[in-house]
Scaffold this motif. Structure first.
Motif, PDB file in Angstrom:
ATOM      1  N   CYS A 302       0.852  -1.077  -0.039  1.00  0.00           N
ATOM      2  CA  CYS A 302      -0.125  -0.111   0.251  1.00  0.00           C
ATOM      3  C   CYS A 302       0.659   0.734   0.153  1.00  0.00           C
ATOM      4  O   CYS A 302       1.837   1.391   0.989  1.00  0.00           O
ATOM      5  CB  CYS A 302      -0.995   0.045   1.056  1.00  0.00           C
ATOM      6  N   PRO A 303       0.571   2.434  -0.931  1.00  0.00           N
ATOM      7  CA  PRO A 303       1.527   3.507  -0.705  1.00  0.00           C
ATOM      8  C   PRO A 303       1.358   4.022   0.376  1.00  0.00           C
ATOM      9  O   PRO A 303       0.407   4.212   1.144  1.00  0.00           O
ATOM     10  CB  PRO A 303       0.605   3.900  -2.177  1.00  0.00           C
ATOM     11  N   SER A 304       2.369   4.925   0.321  1.00  0.00           N
ATOM     12  CA  SER A 304       2.386   5.111   1.987  1.00  0.00           C
ATOM     13  C   SER A 304       1.634   7.032   1.590  1.00  0.00           C
ATOM     14  O   SER A 304       0.771   7.137   1.131  1.00  0.00           O
ATOM     15  CB  SER A 304       3.723   6.809   2.157  1.00  0.00           C
ATOM     16  N   GLY A 305       1.098   6.895   3.414  1.00  0.00           N
ATOM     17  CA  GLY A 305      -0.129   8.235   3.003  1.00  0.00           C
ATOM     18  C   GLY A 305      -1.949   7.157   2.835  1.00  0.00           C
ATOM     19  O   GLY A 305      -2.553   7.961   3.051  1.00  0.00           O
ATOM     20  N   LYS A 306      -1.584   5.582   2.536  1.00  0.00           N
ATOM     21  CA  LYS A 306      -3.075   5.678   1.954  1.00  0.00           C
ATOM     22  C   LYS A 306      -2.843   3.804   2.842  1.00  0.00           C
ATOM     23  O   LYS A 306      -1.965   3.460   3.609  1.00  0.00           O
ATOM     24  CB  LYS A 306      -3.299   5.045   0.256  1.00  0.00           C
ATOM     25  N   GLN A 307      -4.567   3.565   2.780  1.00  0.00           N
ATOM     26  CA  GLN A 307      -4.779   2.521   3.991  1.00  0.00           C
ATOM     27  C   GLN A 307      -5.781   1.488   3.071  1.00  0.00           C
ATOM     28  O   GLN A 307      -7.187   2.200   2.592  1.00  0.00           O
ATOM     29  CB  GLN A 307      -5.440   3.066   5.363  1.00  0.00           C
ATOM     30  N   ASP A 364       7.404   4.912  -3.048  1.00  0.00           N
ATOM     31  CA  ASP A 364       6.149   5.251  -2.566  1.00  0.00           C
ATOM     32  C   ASP A 364       5.537   4.265  -1.663  1.00  0.00           C
ATOM     33  O   ASP A 364       4.714   4.151  -1.414  1.00  0.00           O
ATOM     34  CB  ASP A 364       5.393   5.365  -3.743  1.00  0.00           C
ATOM     35  N   VAL A 365       6.297   2.960  -1.038  1.00  0.00           N
ATOM     36  CA  VAL A 365       5.942   1.794  -1.129  1.00  0.00           C
ATOM     37  C   VAL A 365       7.045   1.431   0.111  1.00  0.00           C
ATOM     38  O   VAL A 365       8.223   1.542   0.171  1.00  0.00           O
ATOM     39  CB  VAL A 365       6.506   0.226  -1.785  1.00  0.00           C
ATOM     40  N   GLU A 366       6.579   1.185   1.167  1.00  0.00           N
ATOM     41  CA  GLU A 366       7.201   0.980   2.484  1.00  0.00           C
ATOM     42  C   GLU A 366       7.743  -0.404   2.332  1.00  0.00           C
ATOM     43  O   GLU A 366       7.257  -1.040   1.459  1.00  0.00           O
ATOM     44  CB  GLU A 366       6.200   1.051   3.995  1.00  0.00           C
ATOM     45  N   ALA A 367       8.867  -1.027   3.707  1.00  0.00           N
ATOM     46  CA  ALA A 367       9.281  -2.304   3.695  1.00  0.00           C
ATOM     47  C   ALA A 367       8.086  -3.076   3.759  1.00  0.00           C
ATOM     48  O   ALA A 367       7.109  -2.684   4.251  1.00  0.00           O
ATOM     49  CB  ALA A 367      10.172  -2.020   4.577  1.00  0.00           C
ATOM     50  N   SER A 368       8.751  -4.293   3.938  1.00  0.00           N
ATOM     51  CA  SER A 368       7.274  -5.020   3.486  1.00  0.00           C
ATOM     52  C   SER A 368       7.376  -5.822   4.863  1.00  0.00           C
ATOM     53  O   SER A 368       8.729  -6.182   5.194  1.00  0.00           O
ATOM     54  CB  SER A 368       7.608  -6.489   2.353  1.00  0.00           C
TER      55      SER A 368
END
Length: 588
Positions: A302-307, A364-368
């Motif tokens: 999920c891109p940063s800032g979204k849920q 744009d993508v956080e670590a898994s």
């Protein structure tokens, strides 16, 4: 129109009366089709399906599908052939030709611009504005796109072959094509389309001068090398940019604004699903619990800032979303390996939609938050759990000055700070004893019971804070590594470890609620099985479709506790049942 995925509303078999009407409509729209050809396209005995869909922009479209391939699509009561049909009848529509590199732009959703059109010696096909037409590439006469003429052939010449030529609706390799059997275009030579005969008909003395001009234009567009091809491609795109200009960008912004929250969440779900399949899931992980796939793979994409919030999507449930991905997109196969427990058992890695999906930039993508469960991969990281308090309607007057309305959540320290500031601002500290706070009408209404209204005039600071927190809604915030915070009402469920009995009074250990803490039940089951050399299984939790419990033979509370506390680093206060471990020296 079909450059992006569409949503299927219904899929039914056509009735006999509707079949006859469809045949009449096709005959009227395409009079060049013979009676035998019509009977071949709309057979009386073979199953013909009517599929109602919504394109990504909201357009309602009807598909007519024969033998799994869509042959026609109906938009605003007008019939258009698909590429599958045109490959059977290449001469059905007037056809414009272009270079192969331009086709990639058409597949991406661009229209065919006139600078990218190859003009044959006999001239352009005779079309009126809005007429249905096809597009093919120079090397093959088999049509690869369907659309409508933006202007007439005469206007194309008068404008010097500049501007938009064909408004493209459907192309080879788009999602409508992918709805069929995904076969490629046949090789259709010039002779198959009777080009020689057409050229002879076009070669008339009265138009000799015009033919010479057109021939020069054709020579100029012969693409002798890659540079020439790219030049035409750039010219086509540039012309399209001039046509659309600011209007195009404004239209895109308007469309984004017009999207409902449900459509936005659907798009986010699809993006995270494709991203997870393409970059996170490995073949060795299959079968993979659907709940684990959502939590450990989709959430991490999920891109940063979204849920991700399934309840805000049109699917509402993970099972329904995955069913759509299986039936409509043919991306995965989901199977119930245990009663009530669904797993992804197969992924179509060769799926065109999956292969063509572009991964977003890494920033744009956080670590898994991948976990290994003791299997030697990336170590598990426990979630951060924080107790919060939500403002109820009754206590809202106390928090208005801090701009905290009903439903706002805060840490206990922030609540204390706001209440302290309220007391000081209203000069409620008792004059004779600063350990007490004088009760004003607002505090009275918010914190006292009716029976206490006349009895209590002041409260100790600790009592004031205790009463305030006691009347607020307790919540908790969970932050899984690499994911946006999740806030839920009530108390967080602890991991429950219990011992039960099965047939012949055999003891088994049950472990529940692992998913709440981002722990994969399958990984725990595998790790315990390895540690204690006993069989373990996953069982569905009644009333919770996406949750399972781990069951392992014997009283293994010591081993379960050790695994959760040491390896998964779950705080002891979030584990329930550790006190039921067998005493040392006693038989387990």
């Amino acid at each position: 129109m079909f450059a992006k995925s569409f949503r299927v509303k219904s899929n039914t078999v056509i009735k006999g009366s509707d079949r006859r009407k469809l045949k009449a409509d096709i005959s009227a729209a395409f009079p060049s089709l013979s009676a035998d050809e019509l009977s071949e396209l709309i057979p009386n005995k073979e199953e013909l399906n009517v599929v109602k869909i919504y394109a990504h922009k909201g357009d309602a479209v009807i598909l007519y599908v024969l033998q799994k391939n869509p042959l026609f699509f109906e938009l605003e009561k007008l019939l258009y052939p698909t590429v599958y049909l045109l490959w059977r009848y290449p001469a059905l529509l007037p056809t414009f030709r272009t270079w192969a590199p331009v086709l990639q732009k058409l597949i991406g959703g661009a229209d065919l611009m006139l600078p990218g059109v190859v003009v044959p010696p006999c001239g352009l096909p005779d079309v009126k504005k809005g007429a249905c037409c096809a597009v093919s590439v120079v090397s093959n006469r088999a049509p690869v796109a369907v659309g409508t003429a933006s202007i007439s052939s005469e206007e194309m010449h008068s404008l010097g072959m500049k501007g938009r030529g064909v408004s493209v609706l459907h192309t080879y390799m788009d999602h409508l094509w992918a709805f069929g059997d995904k076969s490629g275009p046949p090789s259709v030579t010039d002779e198959d389309c009777e080009e020689g005969m057409i050229e002879e008909e076009c070669d008339v003395p009265e138009e000799a001068e015009e033919d010479e001009i057109l021939e020069e234009l054709s020579e100029d567009r012969r693409c002798p090398d890659d540079l020439a091809c790219s030049g035409i491609e750039e010219l086509s795109i540039a012309e399209q940019g001039e046509e659309k200009g600011e209007e195009g960008s404004e239209e895109e912004n308007d469309q984004a604004d017009q999207k409902t929250p449900q459509e936005i969440m659907d798009a986010l779900l699809l993006q995270c699903f494709m991203h997870a399949l393409k970059s996170k899931v490995k073949k060795s992980e299959l079968p993979l619990l659907t709940s684990t796939f959502l939590r450990n793979h989709m959430f991490s994409c999920c891109p940063s800032g979204k849920q991700i919030d399934l309840k805000k999507s049109s699917y509402k449930k993970l099972s329904k979303f995955l069913q759509t991905m299986q039936q409509q997109h043919k991306l995965v196969r989901v199977k119930e390996l245990a009663k009530g427990v669904e797993s992804i058992v197969e992924v179509d890695w060769k799926n065109f939609e999956l292969r063509s999906f572009s991964l977003p930039e890494e920033k744009d993508v956080e670590a898994s938050p991948v976990q290994d469960g003791g299997r030697g991969e990336i170590p598990y990281s426990p979630p951060e759990i924080t107790t919060l308090y939500s403002v109820p309607a009754r206590l809202e007057p106390l928090f208005l000055d801090a701009n905290k309305r009903k439903g706002a959540t805060m840490h206990p320290a922030e609540v204390r700070s706001i209440i302290t500031e309220y007391v000081k601002r209203n000069e409620l500290v008792a004059v004779n004893n600063k350990n007490y706070v004088t009760i004003n009408p607002t505090l009275c209404d918010c914190l006292l019971e009716k029976s206490e209204y006349q009895e209590i005039e002041s409260l100790k600071w600790d009592d004031l804070f205790t009463r305030t927190l006691g009347r607020m809604q307790e919540c908790y915030e969970v932050v899984y590594p690499g994911q946006a915070p999740i806030i839920k009402k009530g108390h967080i469920e602890p991991i429950d470890i219990s011992v039960g009995s099965r047939g012949s009074n055999k003891k088994v250990t049950l472990v529940k609620h692992l998913e709440v803490y981002g722990v994969d039940p399958a990984a725990v089951a595998a790790a315990l099985q390895h540690r204690v050399q006993a069989s373990s299984v996953l069982q569905p939790v009644p009333g919770a479709r996406d949750r399972v419990s781990v069951q392992i033979q014997g009283n293994q509370i010591h081993q379960v506790g050790s695994l959760l506390l040491d390896h998964y680093q779950i705080p002891r206060k979030y584990i329930q049942g550790l006190d039921k471990a067998p005493k040392s020296g006693k038989k387990k």
